[in-house]
Write a protein that holds these residues in place. Structure first.
Motif, PDB file in Angstrom:
ATOM      1  N   ARG A  18      -4.327  40.104  41.225  1.00 33.81           N
ATOM      2  CA  ARG A  18      -2.907  39.911  40.906  1.00 33.81           C
ATOM      3  C   ARG A  18      -2.341  38.959  41.931  1.00 33.81           C
ATOM      4  NH1 ARG A  18      -0.779  41.698  35.982  1.00 33.81           N
ATOM      5  NH2 ARG A  18       1.495  41.620  36.114  1.00 33.81           N
ATOM      6  N   ARG A  19      -1.395  38.132  41.487  1.00 31.03           N
ATOM      7  CA  ARG A  19      -0.734  37.198  42.389  1.00 31.03           C
ATOM      8  C   ARG A  19       0.748  37.499  42.407  1.00 31.03           C
ATOM      9  NH1 ARG A  19      -1.914  32.132  44.559  1.00 31.03           N
ATOM     10  NH2 ARG A  19      -0.188  30.655  44.729  1.00 31.03           N
ATOM     11  N   LEU A  20       1.261  37.794  43.570  1.00 32.22           N
ATOM     12  CA  LEU A  20       2.688  38.017  43.747  1.00 32.22           C
ATOM     13  C   LEU A  20       3.331  36.748  44.294  1.00 32.22           C
ATOM     14  CD1 LEU A  20       2.741  41.553  45.413  1.00 32.22           C
ATOM     15  CD2 LEU A  20       2.738  40.968  42.985  1.00 32.22           C
ATOM     16  N   SER A  21       4.545  36.511  43.858  1.00 37.32           N
ATOM     17  CA  SER A  21       5.305  35.372  44.359  1.00 37.32           C
ATOM     18  C   SER A  21       6.654  35.845  44.873  1.00 37.32           C
ATOM     19  CB  SER A  21       5.513  34.332  43.259  1.00 37.32           C
ATOM     20  OG  SER A  21       4.291  33.736  42.897  1.00 37.32           O
ATOM     21  N   CYS A  22       7.162  35.096  45.815  1.00 37.13           N
ATOM     22  CA  CYS A  22       8.487  35.387  46.370  1.00 37.13           C
ATOM     23  C   CYS A  22       9.238  34.068  46.453  1.00 37.13           C
ATOM     24  CB  CYS A  22       8.345  36.013  47.746  1.00 37.13           C
ATOM     25  SG  CYS A  22       9.894  36.275  48.622  1.00 37.13           S
ATOM     26  N   ALA A  23      10.355  34.005  45.756  1.00 40.27           N
ATOM     27  CA  ALA A  23      11.190  32.811  45.768  1.00 40.27           C
ATOM     28  C   ALA A  23      12.345  33.018  46.734  1.00 40.27           C
ATOM     29  CB  ALA A  23      11.710  32.529  44.372  1.00 40.27           C
ATOM     30  N   ALA A  24      12.563  32.038  47.588  1.00 38.84           N
ATOM     31  CA  ALA A  24      13.609  32.142  48.596  1.00 38.84           C
ATOM     32  C   ALA A  24      14.698  31.118  48.350  1.00 38.84           C
ATOM     33  CB  ALA A  24      13.025  31.914  49.983  1.00 38.84           C
ATOM     34  N   SER A  25      15.926  31.535  48.592  1.00 37.97           N
ATOM     35  CA  SER A  25      17.050  30.613  48.509  1.00 37.97           C
ATOM     36  C   SER A  25      17.306  30.041  49.888  1.00 37.97           C
ATOM     37  CB  SER A  25      18.289  31.349  48.005  1.00 37.97           C
ATOM     38  OG  SER A  25      18.677  32.327  48.954  1.00 37.97           O
ATOM     39  N   GLY A  26      18.102  29.001  49.947  1.00 40.73           N
ATOM     40  CA  GLY A  26      18.462  28.455  51.250  1.00 40.73           C
ATOM     41  C   GLY A  26      17.673  27.221  51.614  1.00 40.73           C
ATOM     42  N   ARG A  27      18.242  26.412  52.488  1.00 40.13           N
ATOM     43  CA  ARG A  27      17.646  25.135  52.852  1.00 40.13           C
ATOM     44  C   ARG A  27      16.719  25.225  54.046  1.00 40.13           C
ATOM     45  NH1 ARG A  27      22.922  21.095  52.538  1.00 40.13           N
ATOM     46  NH2 ARG A  27      23.463  21.525  50.369  1.00 40.13           N
ATOM     47  N   THR A  28      16.690  26.370  54.701  1.00 38.67           N
ATOM     48  CA  THR A  28      15.920  26.489  55.942  1.00 38.67           C
ATOM     49  C   THR A  28      14.737  27.422  55.795  1.00 38.67           C
ATOM     50  OG1 THR A  28      17.370  28.274  56.703  1.00 38.67           O
ATOM     51  CG2 THR A  28      17.942  26.004  57.348  1.00 38.67           C
ATOM     52  N   PHE A  29      14.172  27.495  54.602  1.00 38.20           N
ATOM     53  CA  PHE A  29      13.045  28.394  54.359  1.00 38.20           C
ATOM     54  C   PHE A  29      11.923  28.135  55.354  1.00 38.20           C
ATOM     55  CE2 PHE A  29      10.202  31.057  52.107  1.00 38.20           C
ATOM     56  CZ  PHE A  29       8.989  30.393  51.998  1.00 38.20           C
ATOM     57  N   GLY A  30      11.680  26.873  55.672  1.00 38.59           N
ATOM     58  CA  GLY A  30      10.595  26.515  56.573  1.00 38.59           C
ATOM     59  C   GLY A  30      10.770  27.022  57.994  1.00 38.59           C
ATOM     60  N   ASP A  31      11.940  27.521  58.345  1.00 39.36           N
ATOM     61  CA  ASP A  31      12.189  28.048  59.681  1.00 39.36           C
ATOM     62  C   ASP A  31      11.811  29.515  59.817  1.00 39.36           C
ATOM     63  OD1 ASP A  31      15.304  26.195  60.160  1.00 39.36           O
ATOM     64  OD2 ASP A  31      13.201  25.602  60.391  1.00 39.36           O
ATOM     65  N   TYR A  32      11.462  30.156  58.714  1.00 43.70           N
ATOM     66  CA  TYR A  32      11.214  31.595  58.713  1.00 43.70           C
ATOM     67  C   TYR A  32       9.721  31.916  58.688  1.00 43.70           C
ATOM     68  CZ  TYR A  32      16.142  32.262  57.532  1.00 43.70           C
ATOM     69  OH  TYR A  32      17.507  32.265  57.554  1.00 43.70           O
ATOM     70  N   VAL A  33       9.348  32.861  59.514  1.00 47.87           N
ATOM     71  CA  VAL A  33       8.058  33.529  59.349  1.00 47.87           C
ATOM     72  C   VAL A  33       8.204  34.449  58.140  1.00 47.87           C
ATOM     73  CG1 VAL A  33       6.501  35.240  60.330  1.00 47.87           C
ATOM     74  CG2 VAL A  33       7.428  33.416  61.778  1.00 47.87           C
ATOM     75  N   MET A  34       7.204  34.421  57.257  1.00 47.92           N
ATOM     76  CA  MET A  34       7.275  35.227  56.046  1.00 47.92           C
ATOM     77  C   MET A  34       6.213  36.321  56.061  1.00 47.92           C
ATOM     78  SD  MET A  34       9.802  33.908  54.525  1.00 47.92           S
ATOM     79  CE  MET A  34       9.678  34.852  52.998  1.00 47.92           C
ATOM     80  N   GLY A  35       6.590  37.464  55.534  1.00 47.27           N
ATOM     81  CA  GLY A  35       5.657  38.578  55.515  1.00 47.27           C
ATOM     82  C   GLY A  35       5.675  39.307  54.184  1.00 47.27           C
ATOM     83  N   TRP A  36       4.588  40.002  53.923  1.00 46.43           N
ATOM     84  CA  TRP A  36       4.509  40.921  52.791  1.00 46.43           C
ATOM     85  C   TRP A  36       4.268  42.321  53.348  1.00 46.43           C
ATOM     86  CZ3 TRP A  36       5.603  40.068  47.766  1.00 46.43           C
ATOM     87  CH2 TRP A  36       5.612  38.758  47.300  1.00 46.43           C
ATOM     88  N   PHE A  37       4.998  43.270  52.809  1.00 43.24           N
ATOM     89  CA  PHE A  37       4.860  44.676  53.155  1.00 43.24           C
ATOM     90  C   PHE A  37       4.695  45.470  51.857  1.00 43.24           C
ATOM     91  CE2 PHE A  37       6.086  44.917  57.688  1.00 43.24           C
ATOM     92  CZ  PHE A  37       6.476  43.605  57.871  1.00 43.24           C
ATOM     93  N   ARG A  38       4.301  46.721  52.001  1.00 38.53           N
ATOM     94  CA  ARG A  38       4.227  47.571  50.820  1.00 38.53           C
ATOM     95  C   ARG A  38       4.606  48.992  51.187  1.00 38.53           C
ATOM     96  NH1 ARG A  38      -2.361  47.726  49.808  1.00 38.53           N
ATOM     97  NH2 ARG A  38      -2.847  49.358  51.358  1.00 38.53           N
ATOM     98  N   GLN A  39       5.039  49.715  50.178  1.00 38.04           N
ATOM     99  CA  GLN A  39       5.426  51.107  50.388  1.00 38.04           C
ATOM    100  C   GLN A  39       4.984  51.939  49.203  1.00 38.04           C
ATOM    101  OE1 GLN A  39       9.593  51.676  51.267  1.00 38.04           O
ATOM    102  NE2 GLN A  39       9.194  53.640  52.233  1.00 38.04           N
ATOM    103  N   ALA A  40       4.110  52.890  49.477  1.00 37.32           N
ATOM    104  CA  ALA A  40       3.653  53.823  48.455  1.00 37.32           C
ATOM    105  C   ALA A  40       4.553  55.053  48.467  1.00 37.32           C
ATOM    106  CB  ALA A  40       2.205  54.212  48.735  1.00 37.32           C
TER     107      ALA A  40
END
Length: 124
Positions: A18-40
Motif C-alpha cells: 500500500r502507498r500512503l500519500s500526504c499532501a501539504a499546503s503552504g509555500r515552505t514545505f521544504g523547510d519541514y522534516v516530515m514523519g509518519w506515525f501510526r496508532q493502533a
C-alpha cells in the motif's frame, strides 16, 4: 504553518503493499522534516519513519525496516510512505506529521503539525 492531508488507506491482504500519500499546503514545505506515525486501537501513537528536508536522510522504526520506504517531493508538497510485505500488526491509523526542528525525530512531541490520519487494515 502547514496543513496536512493523508490519503491511500484501506484494506490490504497480508503480504501485500500500500502507498500512503500526504499532501501539504503552504509555500515552505521544504523547510519541514516530515514523519509518519501510526496508532493502533488501545495503543500509543508510535514512530514509523521520518525524512529530512532534502530527502538525503531517512530514519525508520525497526519494525518497518526493509519493508517501508518514505519519500518526498518538495516540488509537489507531498510525502509518501510505500508499505510492502504488510503484516496484520501493521493495522493502524497512519498519520503524517511535520516538524520545524532539524533532526529525524521519533518523538511525537517534536512534530507541531498533524494530518487527520488514514486507516490501514491488514487482513490475515
Amino acid at each position: 504553518q502547514v496543513q496536512l492531508v493523508e490519503s491511500g488507506g484501506g484494506l490490504v491482504q497480508a503480504g501485500g503493499s500500500r502507498r500512503l500519500s500526504c499532501a501539504a499546503s503552504g509555500r515552505t514545505f521544504g523547510d519541514y522534516v516530515m514523519g509518519w506515525f501510526r496508532q493502533a486501537p488501545g495503543k500509543e501513537r508510535e514512530f514509523v519513519a521520518a525524512i529530512g528536508t532534502s530527502s538525503s536522510t531517512t530514519r525508520y522504526a525497526d519494525f518497518v525496516k526493509g519493508r517501508f520506504t518514505i519519500s518526498r517531493d518538495n516540488a509537489r508538497n507531498t510525502v509518501n510512505l510505500q508499505m510492502n510485505i504488510m503484516k496484520p500488526e501493521d493495522t493502524a491509523v497512519y498519520y503524517c506529521a511535520a516538524s520545524r526542528d532539524r533532526g529525524l525525530w521519533e518523538s511525537v512531541s517534536k512534530y507541531a503539525y498533524w494530518g487527520q490520519g488514514t486507516q490501514v487494515t491488514i487482513s490475515s
